[in-house]
Design an enzyme around this catalytic site. Structure first.
Site, PDB file in Angstrom:
ATOM      1  N   GLU A 281       0.817  -1.209   0.000  1.00 44.50           N
ATOM      2  CA  GLU A 281       0.000   0.000   0.000  1.00 44.50           C
ATOM      3  C   GLU A 281       0.856   1.267   0.000  1.00 44.50           C
ATOM      4  O   GLU A 281       0.613   2.200   0.760  1.00 44.50           O
ATOM      5  CB  GLU A 281      -0.983  -0.018   1.181  1.00 44.50           C
ATOM      6  N   ASP A 354      -8.623  -9.234   2.920  1.00 45.40           N
ATOM      7  CA  ASP A 354      -8.424  -8.241   3.974  1.00 45.40           C
ATOM      8  C   ASP A 354      -9.494  -8.241   5.049  1.00 45.40           C
ATOM      9  O   ASP A 354     -10.373  -7.380   5.035  1.00 45.40           O
ATOM     10  CB  ASP A 354      -8.326  -6.845   3.356  1.00 45.40           C
ATOM     11  N   GLU A 382     -13.100  -3.095  11.478  1.00 43.86           N
ATOM     12  CA  GLU A 382     -13.015  -2.235  10.293  1.00 43.86           C
ATOM     13  C   GLU A 382     -14.119  -2.533   9.283  1.00 43.86           C
ATOM     14  O   GLU A 382     -14.717  -1.624   8.725  1.00 43.86           O
ATOM     15  CB  GLU A 382     -11.644  -2.419   9.633  1.00 43.86           C
TER      16      GLU A 382
END
Ligand code: BDP
Length: 690
Positions: A281, A354, A382
């Site tokens: 990332e 993820d 998340e």
């Protein structure tokens, strides 16, 4: 009750503890840790109604006797063989027949501390009758670590419980009482490591100033058996040290890291090591210099090795121009198998994408036979409704740990691969991304505390069941009322499946909003965005059908799994339905085993997720009076948000997918209450969540 006391809230003796507990406690050793042990007992015994404790160094009859082999009394009652089995952190608790004495023995003071917390847990929960107790506990993993994604500016990446508990500005001078409370909570569930800062690491953490602050925290955590680790930025030599580059094969870079390690260990002799997110990332890494992940990890490992430190190197790598994202980490890392130093552990998220509400396991588990792997779970929610949704993640963790990879034939579970049983690893570890912040109740949602708790308990014993964990957590956190525990245990155990159903059923994934990851946005388009950050990359809905073809007719991700899983996943009729649209693109009319078409089944699943949450609300309302008014109201309010948002998810996904399927929602199901065009215009306001 405001939740600040976590699972130390309910101090009631379990009804199962029929026996008299001795109130004389014999501890012959002295240290900061034994002092903590004494304080815990001095606090708990009177609160539990056992009575006031008196401490002695003399071993007599009818006592609680606690210590290591350095204590003469202990050494005379526990054989060398028994000690040998306990390892560093293990302990035994045994009732000595005849004189009522309860023995808590371990090789180290930390083992004794864990033994005492277990003893107190047994007193407070209806797990065991203590009359005949005789048990040995040895942790499944040596290193049981929380990962904080806390930034140095006090924000927490993916944190939903307020700002960071680390007050970097105030340290090292001012010490928040929360630091010790944090250490105690972790030690009570066996967690023995903490990575203080975000994996997206600011190089500044390695400056002298910050290390002084870290040192103070390490000092507070030390007697609780908790070691500090840091996330490091791979470019630190360049950014901090002013070197020309951070190339791992550059001698200057190597000596920079060696010096840094020396500096850290001079300040913090039991420092745990580094966690590294590199070439992921947009972060720097060894590939910036044409080197491999092994080159990068090994260089850091060599700097830490003389001090006994480890490197946890993350495998969370993927690239927008690469292959199917689900395949990339495997392609990058498996060829490097065997090239990593002994003190490197590859830290691997449970799924290949993820932290989605459900993913099949990452095929790297079992594929690297000469490399030590550690699972990384996300405790913070998340992708599961932040701290607004009641989701007990223990079942997710358990599902992953219990998964059979077949890497070495049947029963090669992820638990056994990572805890050292299969490959005999010299280091074993497990990590969970913390959900802790400065909120009064630590985690934002009272029930989110159970996820911190469950992570610790599973890290200690990866064979525990989620039902046992829910049970003991509820009893310690709320009440032992049997009806309350039975009802709420059911809610907790069903909660993860509910969220899967109202967010991403049948193998769907990554349908959430852009960047903040809250709420549904399966339609999301952002001009110029990386395609692999957009939901359409994952669901691939069109007039023909929906799902990501990862079978041998598609991206061939199935080939990364060992047989028989490869064939099972590849074949649409044997692929478990919970992974169906993960591995296959299927027509809207595809008929599932239960006779429903795929479209209808999607509608039923989304609806059942919503219905479940409504049931949770009703059950919770019946609990009024069984729990304190404050927590009752706060959980009730969160459940209302969850129910509203479950409907939002259902409507958004079904209305959007309906534009492709062109099919009606089955007659008997509730109709959407939203209008797609309006949902698409919703702008999400993050401020509400911090
Ligand atoms: C993703 C998060 C991102 C993290 C990343 C990671 O969205 O904030 O930095 O994982 O694990 O889930 O590195």
């Amino acid at each position: 009750t405001d939740g600040s006391q976590l699972w130390f809230t309910n101090q009631q003796l379990s009804p199962k503890v029929k026996t008299a507990i001795p109130t004389t406690v014999c501890i012959q050793e002295e240290s900061a840790t034994f002092k903590i042990i004494k304080e815990e007992l001095a606090k708990s015994f009177p609160a539990l109604g056992v009575g006031d404790v008196s401490f002695t160094k003399k071993s007599t009859k009818n006592i609680v006797l606690i210590g290591t082999a350095d204590s003469k009394a202990i050494a005379s009652m526990v054989s060398e063989d028994e000690f040998a089995k306990l390892g560093d952190d293990g302990f035994l608790i045994r009732r000595k027949q005849g004189d009522g004495t309860i023995l808590i023995a371990a090789n180290t003071e930390f083992g004794a501390l864990y033994g005492v917390y277990e003893f107190l847990r047994l007193l407070k929960t209806s797990a065991t009758d203590l009359v005949e107790i005789d048990r040995v506990e040895i942790p499944s993993y040596q290193r049981r670590i929380l990962n904080h994604w806390d930034n140095l500016d006090g924000t927490v990446e993916r944190g939903y419980a307020g700002y960071s508990i680390w007050k970097w500005d105030e340290l090292p001078g001012t010490i928040s009482p929360r630091y010790e409370a944090y250490a105690r909570a972790n030690a009570s569930i066996g967690i023995n490591g903490t990575v203080l800062n975000n994996v997206n690491a600011n190089p500044d953490i390695l400056t002298k100033d910050y290390l002084e602050k870290v040192k103070v925290l390490a000092g507070i955590f030390r007697p609780y058996g908790i070691r500090v680790y840091l996330s490091v930025n791979f470019s630190s030599p360049k950014e901090l040290g002013g070197l020309e580059n951070s190339d791992p094969l550059n001698d200057q870079v190597k000596s920079w890291w060696n010096d840094k390690a020396d500096e850290i260990y001079a300040m913090i002799p039991d420092f745990g090591g580094f966690l590294v997110k590199a070439n992921s990332e947009g972060l720097p890494g060894p590939q910036d210099y044409g080197r491999t992940h092994a080159d990068g990890a090994n260089m850091l490992a060599d700097a830490l090795a003389p001090h006994g430190g480890i490197v946890m190197w993350r495998a969370f790598v993927y690239n927008p121009d690469g292959d199917d994202r689900a395949k990339q980490a495997y392609k990058e890392f498996v060829p490097l198998d065997g090239q990593f130093r002994k003190n490197v552990i590859i830290q691997l998220k449970n799924g290949p994408i993820d932290f989605q509400p459900r993913e099949p396991f990452s095929p790297m588990f079992g594929a690297m036979k000469h490399t030590t792997l550690m699972p990384e779970f996300q405790i913070t929610q998340e992708y599961l409704g932040f701290s607004d949704h009641l989701v007990f993640l223990s079942t997710l963790f358990e599902e992953c740990l219990d998964t059979d990879t077949y890497a070495e034939g049947p029963n090669t579970t992820i638990a056994r691969i990572t805890d050292g049983e299969v490959y005999n690893d010299s280091i074993t570890a497990i990590a969970g991304v913390a959900n802790i912040g400065e909120d009064t109740n630590w985690c934002g949602h009272h029930f989110a505390q159970s996820n911190w708790y469950a992570f610790g308990r599973l890290a200690w014993n990866n064979k525990l069941s989620s039902a046992e964990i829910a049970n003991e957590w509820l009893e310690q956190t709320f009440t032992q009322d049997a009806d309350f525990v039975a009802q709420m245990k059911r809610v907790m155990l069903q909660s993860r499946e509910a969220v899967v159903n109202y967010m991403t059923p049948i193998g769907l994934h990554h349908l959430m909003g852009w960047s903040h990851h809250y709420g549904p946005e399966p339609w999301c388009e952002v001009p110029g965005a990386r395609p692999d950050w957009l939901p359409t990359y994952y669901h691939k809905a069109d007039s023909m059908g929906i799902g990501f073809d990862r079978s041998t007719t598609g991206s061939e991700a199935v080939l990364q799994y060992a047989e028989p899983l490869r064939s099972i996943y590849d074949n649409v009729s044997t692929c478990p339905e919970m992974y169906l649209l993960w591995f296959h693109h299927l027509s809207w009319d595809y008929v599932l085993h239960n006779g429903n078409t795929l479209w209808d089944e999607l509608c039923y699943k989304y609806s059942s997720g919503v219905d479940r949450v409504k049931v949770f609300q009703k059950i919770w309302d019946r609990m009024e009076g069984k729990v304190d008014a404050q927590r009752f109201k706060e959980v009730q309010a969160k459940l209302a948000i969850q129910a509203t948002e479950a409907i939002w998810w259902r409507d958004a996904c079904l209305l959007y997918f309906q534009t492709f399927s062109g099919k009606p929602i089955p007659e008997e199901l509730d109709r959407p209450v939203h209008v797609l065009e309006k949902l698409k215009m919703l702008k999400f306001d993050m401020t509400h969540h911090n």
